[in-house]
Design a protein around this motif. Structure first.
Motif, short mmCIF file in Angstrom:
data_model
loop_
_atom_site.label_atom_id
_atom_site.label_comp_id
_atom_site.label_asym_id
_atom_site.label_seq_id
_atom_site.Cartn_x
_atom_site.Cartn_y
_atom_site.Cartn_z
N ARG A 1 8.37 2.93 35.23
CA ARG A 1 9.02 4.03 35.95
C ARG A 1 10.51 3.76 36.09
NH1 ARG A 1 5.92 5.61 41.33
NH2 ARG A 1 7.37 7.35 41.09
N TYR A 2 11.27 4.86 36.14
CA TYR A 2 12.72 4.77 36.35
C TYR A 2 13.08 5.58 37.59
CZ TYR A 2 12.08 4.24 31.27
OH TYR A 2 11.63 3.89 30.04
N GLU A 3 14.20 5.23 38.19
CA GLU A 3 14.72 6.08 39.25
C GLU A 3 15.36 7.33 38.66
OE1 GLU A 3 17.42 3.84 41.62
OE2 GLU A 3 15.94 2.29 42.12
N VAL B 1 17.08 1.41 37.25
CA VAL B 1 16.10 0.88 38.19
C VAL B 1 16.87 -0.01 39.17
CG1 VAL B 1 14.04 -0.53 38.52
CG2 VAL B 1 14.23 0.93 36.50
#
Length: 456
Positions: free
Chosen positions: A279-281, A306
């Motif tokens: 997942r990434y921000e 991230v």
């Protein structure tokens, strides 16, 4: 007896030099009996080349349309063999006129023509005759390849060819000038082509060649061709020079930074080898559109964030695409990585850039940015992130890294589309919070109509 009478008698009685040369048998080839791995026997004294089966990927001519093929590699990576095989195959296929250009006339003869991987020593190929007095190779079917030295570029004026092979381009005395004159002579046939083989050096001429829309680049390190080298060669040089700039250039075949470059090789080495997180921000696609149709490349770089760490996820830059072509490529990259925003430079296209991306079906917001300062000033804060170890490369981005190493070198200012796209992407990701604040950008936040200038 007059001179003319003597010449006539010599010709009739066949004791003149011309008759002796014509009757002389060519010397035995350096490799008289090709190994079964490189050629297959088709007759009593005939062999067929297996080059297409044994060549490594970087030695193969590009499958896509091209006018210039640059094979950039380390010492012993098989550059000479690749250039010789390509030209020999073309000369054997149909009669034609070709050019061989090396750093010196000695290099042409001893490396390109008579060297172990030269045109006269290719396993399974016809062995052309070298006519020393006229500096040319003659094939049985009538093909001719003329030898030229880069020390004498003016000799390339006048002759014309349908293809050429240029070797060790980076050590030519005047590479840009000589290459320009050579290309003016490539005017025969349907689609003249040029092959350039060289160990790279950080010179403007090589960077300019790599940036051409019609130039396709292949690259190989020395170790790729290790099976054909002395067993102690790589081990010895790696022990002596491993981890140095010399090894990166001469063994890895990489184009290194020049004077004034913002990025250091050590910073890029530290950034390599990242793992793509689940997942990434946030994910952004940076775009540096080409200035004109068929001109420079369109820089397309995907980056994510991230925490305090920026991740370079993909380099989808491409040459020679139409406006809709590169816009579709941007849209595909944005959809693939779930980007929240496309950040595109609008200095060259303005609202046309936004309209083209919309037509291509961009799946997220498009933000236009306008550069009010030079490339170096825009890139300095991003180079600082690399120096701090806050950027990770999740993949092998050879061409992107080479452009970063060139950024800041004045001769390369207009040739760094991938690097520009990365700067836009990382600036958009890290410009705020704990990231560096960057002067010199105008961010157009339409369609809301709000325009803001970011700075300290």
């Amino acid at each position: 007896m007059t001179v003319d009478a003597l010449r006539k008698r010599a010709s009739l009685q066949k004791w003149c030099k011309a008759h002796h040369v014509a009757a002389q048998k060519p010397p035995a080839p350096l490799l008289a009996f090709p190994s079964e791995a490189e050629a297959v026997k088709t007759g009593a004294a005939q062999f067929a080349s297996l080059w297409d089966e044994i060549a490594h990927e970087a030695q193969r001519a590009p499958q896509s349309a091209w006018s210039t093929w640059l094979f950039q590699g380390g010492r012993g990576a098989g550059k000479t063999r690749a250039g010789a095989e390509w030209l020999a195959a073309r000369a054997e296929k149909s009669p034609g006129l070709y050019a061989l250009v090396g750093p010196t006339q000695h290099d042409v003869r001893e490396v390109m023509v008579d060297g172990p991987s030269g045109l006269r020593n290719l396993p399974g190929r016809e062995r052309p005759w070298y006519e020393r007095s006229r500096r040319r190779l003659l094939w049985p079917n009538g093909s001719i390849a003329y030898a030229f030295s880069a020390e004498e570029p003016e000799r390339l004026r006048g002759p014309q060819f349908e293809a050429a092979w240029a070797d060790e381009f980076c050590i030519w005395p005047r590479p840009s000038e000589t290459l320009a004159i050579l290309r003016m002579g490539l005017r025969l046939g349907v689609a003249p082509q040029l092959v350039v083989t060289t160990t790279p050096k950080p010179i403007p001429a090589l960077r300019a060649l790599r940036a051409e829309a019609s130039c396709v680049v292949t690259q190989a390190a020395t170790e790729v061709n290790a099976a054909h080298l002395a067993p102690s060669f790589l081990d010895g040089l790696s022990a002596l020079y491993g981890g140095t700039r010399l090894a990166e250039q001469e063994l890895e075949g990489r184009l290194l930074e020049g004077d004034g470059a913002l990025w250091k090789l050590s910073d890029l080495e530290r950034a390599r080898g990242g793992v793509v997180p689940e997942r990434y921000e946030r994910v952004v696609v940076g775009v540096d559109p080409p200035a004109g149709a068929g001109g420079a490349a369109c820089g397309i770089v995907v980056a994510g964030r991230v925490g305090r760490q920026a991740l370079v996820l993909a380099d989808r830059s491409a040459l020679g695409l139409s406006p809709l072509g590169w816009a579709m490529r941007v849209a595909e990259a944005a959809a693939e990585f779930g980007a929240s925003e496309i950040v595109a430079e609008a200095n060259q296209g303005g609202d046309m850039v936004r309209a083209t991306l919309a037509q291509a079906g961009a799946p997220c917001a498009v933000r236009l940015v306008h550069a009010s300062r030079g490339k170096r000033a825009r890139a300095e804060p991003i180079a600082a992130l690399y120096e701090q170890g806050r950027v990770t490369h999740c993949g092998a981005f050879v061409q992107l890294e080479e452009e970063l190493l060139a950024l800041g070198v004045s001769e390369s200012e207009g040739l760094l589309d991938r690097a520009d796209a990365l700067v836009w992407a990382l600036t958009a990701l890290m410009n705020g919070g704990e990231g560096p604040r960057v002067r010199g950008f105008d961010f157009d936040l339409r369609p809301s109509g709000l325009s803001a200038r970011r700075g300290d």
